[in-house]
Scaffold this motif. Sequence first.
Motif, mmCIF file in Angstrom:
data_model
loop_
_atom_site.group_PDB
_atom_site.id
_atom_site.type_symbol
_atom_site.label_atom_id
_atom_site.label_comp_id
_atom_site.label_asym_id
_atom_site.label_seq_id
_atom_site.Cartn_x
_atom_site.Cartn_y
_atom_site.Cartn_z
ATOM 1 N N LYS A 55 41.715 -80.826 -9.252
ATOM 2 C CA LYS A 55 40.592 -80.372 -10.066
ATOM 3 C C LYS A 55 41.066 -79.568 -11.270
ATOM 4 O O LYS A 55 42.122 -78.940 -11.255
ATOM 5 N N VAL A 57 39.846 -76.403 -13.949
ATOM 6 C CA VAL A 57 38.962 -75.234 -13.985
ATOM 7 C C VAL A 57 37.666 -75.634 -14.702
ATOM 8 O O VAL A 57 37.695 -76.104 -15.846
ATOM 9 N N ASN A 58 36.552 -75.515 -14.000
ATOM 10 C CA ASN A 58 35.236 -75.887 -14.524
ATOM 11 C C ASN A 58 35.158 -77.359 -14.936
ATOM 12 O O ASN A 58 34.263 -77.744 -15.716
ATOM 13 N N GLN A 72 37.523 -84.730 -10.639
ATOM 14 C CA GLN A 72 38.672 -84.522 -9.773
ATOM 15 C C GLN A 72 39.486 -85.806 -9.659
ATOM 16 O O GLN A 72 38.941 -86.893 -9.458
ATOM 17 N N SER A 175 41.498 -71.996 -4.143
ATOM 18 C CA SER A 175 40.399 -71.063 -4.353
ATOM 19 C C SER A 175 39.106 -71.671 -3.833
ATOM 20 O O SER A 175 39.057 -72.854 -3.456
ATOM 21 N N GLU A 176 38.023 -70.896 -3.846
ATOM 22 C CA GLU A 176 36.739 -71.406 -3.365
ATOM 23 C C GLU A 176 36.245 -72.573 -4.201
ATOM 24 O O GLU A 176 35.512 -73.435 -3.719
ATOM 25 N N SER A 177 36.657 -72.642 -5.466
ATOM 26 C CA SER A 177 36.213 -73.725 -6.349
ATOM 27 C C SER A 177 37.127 -74.941 -6.289
ATOM 28 O O SER A 177 36.897 -75.921 -6.995
ATOM 29 N N GLY A 178 38.177 -74.892 -5.459
ATOM 30 C CA GLY A 178 39.017 -76.054 -5.250
ATOM 31 C C GLY A 178 40.200 -76.194 -6.181
ATOM 32 O O GLY A 178 40.884 -77.213 -6.161
ATOM 33 N N GLU A 261 43.787 -71.191 -10.884
ATOM 34 C CA GLU A 261 42.456 -70.653 -11.154
ATOM 35 C C GLU A 261 42.379 -69.834 -12.438
ATOM 36 O O GLU A 261 41.299 -69.692 -13.024
#
Length: 292
Positions: A55, A57-58, A72, A175-178, A261
């Motif tokens: 992934k 970031v954003n 992704q 991280s929580e966002s992958g 991240e």
Amino acid sequence: MLHTLQNNILKITLDDKGAELKSITEVADGTEYLHDGDPTWWKYTSPVLFPIVGKLVNGKYRAEGQEFELPQHGFARTSNFKCVREDEEEVIFQLKWNEDTLEDYPYKFILEIAYILKENRIEVVWTVKNDDDKEMYFSIGAHPALRCPIVDGENFEDCYLKFNVAEDSARILLSESGVLSHKKIPTLNGKEFDLNYEIFKGDALIFDDLKSDEITVCSRKTSKSITLMAKGFPFWGIWTPSKGGAPLICIEPWHGHADFEDFAGNISEKDGIRKLAPEQTFDAGYSFIVNV
């Protein structure tokens, strides 16, 4: 369209969509070694990850002075490839840049993926060419979903991974966002790693320091096994869906990885990124070995 290669040991099936390997079957007894793509667990079987791995970031990145978006693992796994060669031992697929790809990825590329069947071995060869007049930045990776357990009636916990070199390695936490954090925790110790669903609750196990270039999916109850051999890959992922219960394990050699991240730079500054000058090519590959 599906394509088939077969010898007296193995039969494999390939799809134009994603140039994806869809089946690895042992001819003698019909044993299947690849996940069937059941969307209950995961709709893919063995996608190629390009032009990114993991992934962003954003979901965004910067290149050539602009901001772009990519899903992704990029777009190759959902693209229709062209079969440019097919004979009794080899199938070669090609994906070439077009106006649609340039909207998401500002580089002119040619990606070829070859599958070669030799006795009990399947060789996968990638060739990435920079078809542009400027430097090109990319990542590429494999994501094969191997049946685990291989034999019906066994459990995931009956299985283990065998490394060809003793490992002492910590995984990079997501991280929580992958995307990647900068935290690591010790995970591998020795040549064997027992599988259980609990360890994948935090998603994939990601490594940047493996010494092994062969990982074998084995069982404590039967002798069926399959090895993934990948030389020269700096990053590896090991994954099964975090919800647990999936009869598959993904062994993933990568050239590149998800964003960290706190990354906010240009793609040219991304850790692990590959760079190609105009007209240059990058070659890499890996193999499946069915241990019959």
